[in-house]
Design a protein around this motif. Structure first.
Motif, PDB file in Angstrom:
ATOM      1  N   TYR A  55     -33.474   8.248  21.222  1.00  0.00           N
ATOM      2  CA  TYR A  55     -34.053   9.447  20.832  1.00  0.00           C
ATOM      3  C   TYR A  55     -33.057  10.651  21.113  1.00  0.00           C
ATOM      4  CZ  TYR A  55     -38.063  12.734  19.983  1.00  0.00           C
ATOM      5  OH  TYR A  55     -38.736  13.697  19.444  1.00  0.00           O
ATOM      6  N   LEU A  56     -32.655  11.289  20.092  1.00  0.00           N
ATOM      7  CA  LEU A  56     -31.727  12.289  20.184  1.00  0.00           C
ATOM      8  C   LEU A  56     -32.299  13.566  19.705  1.00  0.00           C
ATOM      9  CD1 LEU A  56     -28.612  10.313  19.060  1.00  0.00           C
ATOM     10  CD2 LEU A  56     -29.473  10.701  21.616  1.00  0.00           C
ATOM     11  N   VAL A  57     -32.015  14.629  20.147  1.00  0.00           N
ATOM     12  CA  VAL A  57     -32.536  15.710  19.638  1.00  0.00           C
ATOM     13  C   VAL A  57     -31.209  16.599  19.050  1.00  0.00           C
ATOM     14  CG1 VAL A  57     -33.398  18.434  20.278  1.00  0.00           C
ATOM     15  CG2 VAL A  57     -34.154  16.107  21.358  1.00  0.00           C
ATOM     16  N   LYS A  58     -31.443  16.724  17.725  1.00  0.00           N
ATOM     17  CA  LYS A  58     -30.310  17.527  16.862  1.00  0.00           C
ATOM     18  C   LYS A  58     -29.997  18.866  17.660  1.00  0.00           C
ATOM     19  CE  LYS A  58     -32.220  16.264  12.570  1.00  0.00           C
ATOM     20  NZ  LYS A  58     -32.810  16.929  11.241  1.00  0.00           N
ATOM     21  N   PRO A  59     -28.601  18.902  17.880  1.00  0.00           N
ATOM     22  CA  PRO A  59     -28.065  20.419  18.414  1.00  0.00           C
ATOM     23  C   PRO A  59     -28.150  21.296  17.415  1.00  0.00           C
ATOM     24  CG  PRO A  59     -26.371  18.608  17.952  1.00  0.00           C
ATOM     25  CD  PRO A  59     -27.581  17.942  17.780  1.00  0.00           C
ATOM     26  N   ALA A  60     -28.238  22.560  17.802  1.00  0.00           N
ATOM     27  CA  ALA A  60     -28.393  23.665  16.713  1.00  0.00           C
ATOM     28  C   ALA A  60     -26.936  23.980  16.024  1.00  0.00           C
ATOM     29  CB  ALA A  60     -28.720  24.986  17.581  1.00  0.00           C
ATOM     30  N   ARG A  61     -25.693  23.515  16.441  1.00  0.00           N
ATOM     31  CA  ARG A  61     -24.596  24.155  15.757  1.00  0.00           C
ATOM     32  C   ARG A  61     -24.173  22.631  15.206  1.00  0.00           C
ATOM     33  NH1 ARG A  61     -21.333  25.923  20.497  1.00  0.00           N
ATOM     34  NH2 ARG A  61     -19.793  25.771  18.953  1.00  0.00           N
ATOM     35  N   PRO A  62     -23.486  22.785  14.002  1.00  0.00           N
ATOM     36  CA  PRO A  62     -23.032  21.931  13.112  1.00  0.00           C
ATOM     37  C   PRO A  62     -22.067  21.008  13.692  1.00  0.00           C
ATOM     38  CG  PRO A  62     -23.383  23.846  11.599  1.00  0.00           C
ATOM     39  CD  PRO A  62     -23.484  24.412  13.130  1.00  0.00           C
TER      40      PRO A  62
END
Length: 87
Positions: A55-62
């Motif tokens: 389970y990974l949370v998407k980082p804000a920066r591309p």
């Protein structure tokens, strides 16, 4: 083979898709990585209860997302020994 799955999908929830994958006799061994924006504890627990492998949370920066995907690729498709799925 590995599946990257978001929880927020247009027609079905990611939970429904995860449940279907893990209930399918041929696909159930395919690793499923949840890649989502949700940091909710209830989502995390439900994903693992339904058989998510990570389970990974998407980082804000591309550029951080790109680095994360490169690391996913290196581990799950490079180092990890997986069962071959016959389709």
């Amino acid at each position: 083979m590995v599946v990257l799955l978001d929880l927020k999908l247009p027609r079905r929830s990611g939970f429904e898709v995860l449940e279907w994958i893990k209930g399918h006799p041929v696909l159930r061994r395919v690793p499923v990585i949840i890649l989502t924006s949700s940091r909710e504890d209830v989502d995390l627990k439900r994903a693992y209860d339904l058989g998510a492998n990570s389970y990974l949370v998407k980082p804000a920066r591309p550029e951080e997302l790109l680095r994360m995907v490169e690391q996913i690729h290196a581990y799950w498709l490079g180092f990890n020994e997986a069962v071959r799925v016959a389709m």
